[in-house]
Motif scaffolding. Structure first.
Motif, PDB file in Angstrom:
ATOM      1  N   ASP A   1      11.600 -31.194 -22.823  1.00 57.12           N
ATOM      2  CA  ASP A   1      10.270 -30.912 -22.289  1.00 57.12           C
ATOM      3  C   ASP A   1      10.187 -29.504 -21.725  1.00 57.12           C
ATOM      4  OD1 ASP A   1       9.399 -33.418 -22.968  1.00 57.12           O
ATOM      5  OD2 ASP A   1       9.702 -34.292 -20.984  1.00 57.12           O
ATOM      6  N   LYS A   2      11.281 -29.026 -21.137  1.00 54.80           N
ATOM      7  CA  LYS A   2      11.283 -27.686 -20.542  1.00 54.80           C
ATOM      8  C   LYS A   2      11.063 -26.619 -21.622  1.00 54.80           C
ATOM      9  CE  LYS A   2      13.951 -24.540 -17.613  1.00 54.80           C
ATOM     10  NZ  LYS A   2      15.213 -24.360 -16.841  1.00 54.80           N
TER      11      LYS A   2
ATOM     12  N   GLU B   1       9.705 -27.084 -24.575  1.00 49.04           N
ATOM     13  CA  GLU B   1       8.366 -27.263 -25.128  1.00 49.04           C
ATOM     14  C   GLU B   1       7.305 -26.628 -24.215  1.00 49.04           C
ATOM     15  OE1 GLU B   1       6.401 -30.764 -27.639  1.00 49.04           O
ATOM     16  OE2 GLU B   1       6.646 -31.292 -25.513  1.00 49.04           O
ATOM     17  N   ASP B   2       7.494 -26.768 -22.902  1.00 45.12           N
ATOM     18  CA  ASP B   2       6.544 -26.164 -21.958  1.00 45.12           C
ATOM     19  C   ASP B   2       6.594 -24.638 -22.023  1.00 45.12           C
ATOM     20  OD1 ASP B   2       5.730 -28.645 -21.152  1.00 45.12           O
ATOM     21  OD2 ASP B   2       6.877 -28.675 -19.287  1.00 45.12           O
TER      22      ASP B   2
ATOM     23  N   LEU C   1       4.676 -23.686 -25.058  1.00 38.67           N
ATOM     24  CA  LEU C   1       3.237 -23.859 -24.831  1.00 38.67           C
ATOM     25  C   LEU C   1       2.662 -22.683 -24.050  1.00 38.67           C
ATOM     26  CD1 LEU C   1       0.643 -25.503 -24.965  1.00 38.67           C
ATOM     27  CD2 LEU C   1       1.435 -26.815 -22.986  1.00 38.67           C
ATOM     28  N   ARG C   2       3.370 -22.257 -22.999  1.00 42.28           N
ATOM     29  CA  ARG C   2       2.896 -21.110 -22.211  1.00 42.28           C
ATOM     30  C   ARG C   2       2.867 -19.842 -23.054  1.00 42.28           C
ATOM     31  NH1 ARG C   2       5.858 -23.775 -18.065  1.00 42.28           N
ATOM     32  NH2 ARG C   2       7.717 -22.511 -18.472  1.00 42.28           N
TER      33      ARG C   2
ATOM     34  N   MET D   1      -2.327 -28.054 -17.380  1.00 36.00           N
ATOM     35  CA  MET D   1      -1.306 -28.060 -18.417  1.00 36.00           C
ATOM     36  C   MET D   1      -1.161 -29.429 -19.075  1.00 36.00           C
ATOM     37  SD  MET D   1      -0.305 -25.038 -18.909  1.00 36.00           S
ATOM     38  CE  MET D   1       1.151 -25.307 -19.921  1.00 36.00           C
ATOM     39  N   ALA D   2      -1.297 -30.501 -18.308  1.00 37.64           N
ATOM     40  CA  ALA D   2      -1.161 -31.837 -18.891  1.00 37.64           C
ATOM     41  C   ALA D   2      -2.244 -32.065 -19.945  1.00 37.64           C
ATOM     42  CB  ALA D   2      -1.245 -32.895 -17.800  1.00 37.64           C
TER      43      ALA D   2
ATOM     44  N   LYS E   1      -1.762 -29.595 -23.014  1.00 36.92           N
ATOM     45  CA  LYS E   1      -0.592 -29.977 -23.806  1.00 36.92           C
ATOM     46  C   LYS E   1      -0.930 -31.154 -24.699  1.00 36.92           C
ATOM     47  CE  LYS E   1       4.338 -31.049 -23.391  1.00 36.92           C
ATOM     48  NZ  LYS E   1       5.475 -31.234 -22.449  1.00 36.92           N
TER      49      LYS E   1
ATOM     50  N   SER F   1      -1.023 -30.747 -28.737  1.00 38.41           N
ATOM     51  CA  SER F   1      -0.101 -31.593 -29.499  1.00 38.41           C
ATOM     52  C   SER F   1      -0.834 -32.210 -30.687  1.00 38.41           C
ATOM     53  CB  SER F   1       0.487 -32.692 -28.607  1.00 38.41           C
ATOM     54  OG  SER F   1       1.345 -32.126 -27.622  1.00 38.41           O
TER      55      SER F   1
END
Length: 275
Positions: A3-4, A6-7, A10-11, A30-31, A34, A38
């Motif tokens: 997840d780290k 992927e985040d 995303l940023r 962000m939630a 995301k 996705s």
């Protein structure tokens, strides 16, 4: 992939969109973003946000499709009818005292709220002296709003909402049905301007008597919420009105002291004389 990682991807994707096209979604929740990106990742058959970033940077037409995921366009005519009834019965009597009016629908999407207000203003005899600005960051949505064409199967809900909002007469007076679509009368757009505007990066563009910005702030983080409300506050005349969505509030923002709560249930606020 963790997840780290992927985040981080995303940023970087949001940063790339900002630097390449000047659309700034970096302050969005962000939630929420995301989850939506996705879906876009699957739509474009990308395994990672990095792959999606590559396509966005090198294929300009991808961004146009991506904006439909990044900006929420789901609405309906007279959505949350109680809100429109409060505008009609409690806010419009105040606005009626002005010789001319300006209304800003911020984040207008496909234009449903703009047409709702235009219809209601006509029913209350205020349309000839009112200018409505409908703004959004999504050019595709603005083109659809300009056209005023909606699927015919949505009309039963639109009609029900119109009546619950205190509608006078029949909603069918305002559109023509043909080939599975409802085309709203061009006269409803006579005093309407649809324009690109971002609450994230743009400044005040007009002084207005009412701002309606509903179900937009819930997608922003706290810092961006404060910025957006500040823009709307600066655009309002003294004792002007601000309408928010049913799940939105000014309570936890830095601008709460600048407004009086006009209708708690309808989420309508009035700018104080000395904010």
């Amino acid at each position: 992939m963790s997840d780290k990682v992927e985040d981080i991807e995303l940023r970087l994707l949001l940063q790339a969109i900002f630097e390449r096209y000047h659309y700034d979604f970096r302050g969005y929740s962000m939630a929420s973003i995301k989850r939506r990106l996705s879906q876009a990742k699957s739509r474009f058959q990308c395994d990672t946000f990095s792959q999606l970033q590559g396509r966005v940077l090198h294929e300009a037409d991808v961004l146009a499709s991506l904006l439909s995921y990044l900006t929420v366009q789901v609405s309906e005519l007279f959505r949350d009818p109680h809100y429109f009834r409060v505008l009609r019965e409690e806010v419009f009597p105040h606005l009626r005292t002005y010789p001319s009016l300006k209304i800003w629908v911020a984040g207008c999407g496909d234009g449903e709220e703009v047409y709702s207000l235009s219809i209601m203003l006509r029913e209350e005899g205020l349309d000839d002296r009112t200018m409505i600005y409908g703004t959004d960051v999504n050019p595709q949505a603005l083109r659809k709003a300009e056209a005023g064409v909606y699927d015919l199967d949505r009309l039963p809900l639109f009609t029900k909402n119109h009546q619950l909002a205190g509608g006078k007469g029949s909603l069918s007076d305002y559109y023509t049905a043909a080939y599975g679509a409802a085309v709203f009368d061009k006269s409803l757009r006579k005093n309407v301007v649809f324009s690109d505007h971002s609450l994230v990066s743009d400044a005040v563009f007009a002084e207005v008597h009412l701002v309606s910005c509903r179900n937009v702030l819930i997608y922003f983080d706290r810092e961006l919420q404060n910025r957006a409300i500040g823009v709307m506050l600066d655009s309002l005349i003294r004792r002007g009105f601000l309408g928010l969505g049913s799940k939105e509030t000014l309570r936890f923002t830095q601008h709460v002291a600048a407004f009086d709560e006009f209708s708690r249930e309808a989420r309508v606020y009035q700018k104080r004389s000395d904010p």
